[in-house]
Design an enzyme around this catalytic site. Structure first.
Site, PDB file in Angstrom:
ATOM      1  CE  LYS A 160      -3.079  -3.185   0.892  1.00 24.90           C
ATOM      2  NZ  LYS A 160      -3.924  -3.868  -0.128  1.00 24.90           N
TER       3      LYS A 160
HETATM    4  C1  PLP Z   1      -4.729  -4.829   0.928  1.00 28.74           C
HETATM    5  C2  PLP Z   1      -6.143  -4.918   0.904  1.00 28.74           C
HETATM    6  C3  PLP Z   1      -7.011  -5.513   1.940  1.00 28.74           C
HETATM    7  C4  PLP Z   1      -6.329  -6.289   3.036  1.00 28.74           C
HETATM    8  O1  PLP Z   1      -5.373  -5.665   3.802  1.00 28.74           O
HETATM    9  P1  PLP Z   1      -4.461  -6.184   4.861  1.00 28.74           P
HETATM   10  O2  PLP Z   1      -3.920  -5.070   5.784  1.00 28.74           O
HETATM   11  O3  PLP Z   1      -3.446  -6.910   4.211  1.00 28.74           O
HETATM   12  O4  PLP Z   1      -5.403  -7.152   5.907  1.00 28.74           O
HETATM   13  C5  PLP Z   1      -8.261  -5.241   1.834  1.00 28.74           C
HETATM   14  N1  PLP Z   1      -8.969  -4.475   1.113  1.00 28.74           N
HETATM   15  C6  PLP Z   1      -8.532  -4.106  -0.098  1.00 28.74           C
HETATM   16  C7  PLP Z   1      -9.096  -3.571  -1.211  1.00 28.74           C
HETATM   17  C8  PLP Z   1      -6.968  -4.304  -0.094  1.00 28.74           C
HETATM   18  O5  PLP Z   1      -6.456  -3.784  -1.024  1.00 28.74           O
END
Ligand code: PLP
Length: 375
Positions: free
Chosen positions: A180
């Site tokens: 992210k």
């Molecule tokens: C990465 C992601 C998640 C999950 O996030 P984590 O921190 O890895 O649990 C949920 N929703 C979306 C749209 C994502 O891109």
């Protein structure tokens, strides 16, 4: 080899983690509290609750929104699978809505058609950083008396109608996974301005404990905690939070740098007739968590061949955003939905490298290869 993505981590984060380790307070404590206060201030919400990741943030959001067995929650299938899984954790049923072809964001008209007496909430996703039309869903939720939850896993630093994502509704969930915009290794955050939600979320993330460790340890009177509900261990650690505080200081700069690279891609590739590039409508401000390109029918190369040819040249790419309903886990549950727009977008899009800092030679070589293969 040009990678697809890279977190931006420096000596600042290493030093912050180092100091926390030597402080002996390594689990949820003062650094988590500081990160929460700074994150809430950054997005413009009253409160923030730090968690182990965004999946647990989504799960707890479902619980405080009152989602449970027998309920339906509308969300896009086109998203990372954790979006839909968070609904199943509560024994409720995900109902998949189509997306808009141009933004990949959930289509409000289709979502409205899917509302039934069992619908409890709508979970919107700000797709790869591009805000969904929050106002349209706020109105829809008001009209049908539904809860609105935002999956903003990819959207830290994005904004909608001039306000940061995290400030618009009562349950907004962020991720700090390295893929992210900013990272704490793993990590998540919920922002809210609803005090009742805030208090319940803090209980749920720490075993339903009425007094947290930080308060108990700093008290000069003996204090005994009670466990007032069945909670979870979804805590963030102080090591993660210390890294997060440093990352947050860089967030606006990271977003600006990502946007500069995205503009270079857009300017260089906009004349290629067989592709569609990301579109940012008035009032929508994306952090370009990913740069996804859609290949139209008149492309002389298939998406998978294009990915292989780029890999042969040392450029890593990925498929576009997945569709949850086509995964075995969901097929086994009986999902057979036919979502032509979501499926077509997933099959014909490609995500290209974008990270900070990215050197000019790498950007130029990606542009050159793209033009050679597609013009
Ligand atoms: C990465 C992601 C998640 C999950 O996030 P984590 O921190 O890895 O649990 C949920 N929703 C979306 C749209 C994502 O891109």
């Amino acid at each position: 080899m040009i990678p697809l993505a890279k977190p931006y981590l420096t000596e600042d984060e290493a030093k912050a983690a180092h100091d926390v380790v030597l402080s002996n307070w390594v689990t949820q404590g003062p650094k988590v509290q500081e990160f929460e206060e700074k994150f809430a201030k950054y997005v413009g919400s009253k409160y923030a609750v730090a968690l182990s990741n965004c999946t647990t943030a989504l799960h707890l959001s479902m619980i405080v929104a009152g989602v449970g067995k027998g309920d339906e929650v509308i969300c896009p299938s086109m998203s990372y699978i954790a979006t839909a899984n968070s609904i199943l954790y509560t024994s409720a049923t995900p109902v998949f809505a189509e997306v808009d072809h141009k933004t990949y964001n959930i289509d409000a008209k289709h979502a409205e058609q899917l509302i039934t007496p069992k619908t409890k909430a709508i979970l919107i996703v700000h797709q790869i950083g591009m805000p969904a039309d929050i106002d349209a869903f706020t109105d829809l939720c008001k009209k049908y008396n539904l809860k609105l939850i935002e999956d903003a896993a990819c959207a830290a630093g994005s904004s909608y109608k001039g306000e940061k994502i995290g400030s618009h509704s009562e349950l907004v969930c962020f991720s700090f996974h390295p893929r992210k915009i900013i990272t704490t290794g793993d990590g998540g955050m919920i922002t809210t301005s609803n005090e009742e939600y805030y208090n319940k979320l803090k209980l749920l993330r720490q075993h339903g404990m009425s007094i947290n460790d930080r308060v108990r340890h700093s008290s000069d009177k003996i204090l005994f905690e009670e466990h007032v509900l069945v909670g979870y261990n979804y805590r963030m650690t102080d090591v993660q939070a210390a890294i997060g505080i440093k990352q947050l200081e860089k967030l606006d700069w990271i977003v600006q740098e990502r946007r500069k690279i995205a503009m270079q891609y857009i300017n260089a590739l906009k004349d290629i007739d067989c592709i569609e590039l990301p579109i940012e409508a008035q009032g929508f401000y994306t952090n370009y968590q990913s740069f996804s390109i859609y290949l139209k029918k008149n492309c002389n190369v298939s998406r998978n061949d294009l990915m292989q040819k780029l890999l042969d040249k040392g450029i890593a790419t990925r498929r576009g955003i997945m569709n949850s309903h086509r995964e075995k886990a969901y097929l086994d549950l009986g999902y057979k939905d036919y979502l032509p727009i979501s499926e077509d977008a997933a099959d014909n899009s490609i995500v290209i490298p974008l990270y900070v800092p990215m050197n000019a030679d790498d950007i130029n070589s990606i542009i050159k290869e793209f033009k050679e293969l597609l013009l």
